[in-house]
Design an enzyme around this catalytic site. Structure first.
Site, mmCIF file in Angstrom:
data_model
loop_
_atom_site.group_PDB
_atom_site.id
_atom_site.type_symbol
_atom_site.label_atom_id
_atom_site.label_comp_id
_atom_site.label_asym_id
_atom_site.label_seq_id
_atom_site.Cartn_x
_atom_site.Cartn_y
_atom_site.Cartn_z
ATOM 1 C CB SER A 186 -0.932 0.012 1.210
ATOM 2 O OG SER A 186 -0.203 0.121 2.416
ATOM 3 C CE LYS A 229 -2.752 1.345 5.052
ATOM 4 N NZ LYS A 229 -2.819 0.837 3.668
#
Length: 304
Positions: A186, A229
């Site tokens: 990611s 996140k």
């Protein structure tokens, strides 16, 4: 016999004739001078118009020459990049630094773990070399970046037109504490932007965070742990959080308590799809969430 005197009218007439005779040369001289001045003005006007036309012509030629020089400069830059890409020569040092956001595992018991967002710093160094990709982590960080970085290199080459065939790329990932990162790919999109920034000698906006995988065609792919996140980015003073397309809407766990009897409560969890930006605002964070579908859009927000 009586003599008649001269009449006043005759005197006036005589004086007028005398004055006219005296002024005539002056008037003729002034007439000639005026005529000469008019001729001079006419000549200067013609010369001015001719000079104006010449100036306009020179100005047009100058603008044309500037446009031609700009065109030839673009051609030189294009073929220089093409030759550099064909030959694969990289003979300079380039660097950049970008923040990464990831999800780390926190063991809670023998059977359960907790997931929490974490921010890390990624320093990119590009030097003349043999096409190697080196990843250093400090302290120990469990993250797999090799495949993501190789894709990031391909995308960065296509975006900048600069070959990295004869270059070594060194990534140094650092965090405040040892972490076990989940979903390492990611970070691919952010690393791609960092490589591009290094190659173009561009600055990076330190208030912009992003997450997303990177594909060879430059598109940004979906990731997991968006909420964790985003919270980590907001806690680190982030002002903008870039996410893959379709991931500005997230599923969050909603806790519901039901008291079935005095002293007895059942906790039920349900999932609800919410707008990520509004959800963060409900938690007290002021950060803008923006979807980006490719690396060009990401560079628009990240590069200064």
């Amino acid at each position: 016999m009586k003599t008649r005197g001269i009449s006043p009218l005759t005197v006036t007439l005589i004086v007028s004739l005398v004055l006219n005779a005296m002024l005539m040369p002056i008037l003729l001289a002034m007439y000639d001078k005026n005529k000469t001045l008019n001729n001079t003005i006419t000549t200067l006007t013609v010369q001015y118009n001719e000079l104006s036309q010449k100036f306009q012509t020179i100005l047009e030629e100058l603008n044309y020459t500037k446009s031609q020089l700009q065109y030839y400069k673009q051609q030189v830059d294009y073929y220089s990049r093409l030759i550099e890409r064909i030959e694969g020569n990289f003979s300079k040092y380039a660097s950049s630094s970008i923040f990464l956001v990831a999800v780390k595992e926190i063991p809670q018991s023998f059977f359960t773990v907790k997931y929490e967002g974490v921010t890390m710093t990624c320093n990119v160094e590009i030097t003349e070399g043999n096409g190697r990709i080196l990843v250093n982590t400090n302290p120990r960080i469990g993250i797999d970046l090799q495949s993501s970085v190789r894709t990031a290199v391909i995308v960065a080459e296509n975006y900048t037109g600069i070959s990295l065939k004869n270059a070594d790329i060194i990534l140094s990932i650092s965090s405040k504490e040892p972490v076990e990162v989940v979903d390492g790919p990611s970070a691919g999109a952010a690393i791609t932007v960092a490589i591009i920034a290094a190659l173009l000698n561009s600055n990076i906006n330190r208030t912009v965070y992003m997450t997303g995988t990177i594909n060879p065609d430059g598109s940004i792919g979906p990731v997991s742990g968006i909420v964790e996140k985003a919270i980590a980015a907001a806690k680190s003073s982030g002002k903008v959080f870039l996410v893959p397309p379709g991931q500005s809407k997230v599923a969050v766990k909603i806790e519901k308590k039901h008291q079935i009897a005095p002293g007895y409560t059942i906790i039920e969890y349900t999932w609800k799809v919410v707008d990520l930006q509004y959800y963060l605002k409900s938690l007290g964070f002021n950060i803008t969430v923006i979807e980006v579908s490719n690396i060009e859009e990401a560079c628009h927000y990240v590069l200064l």
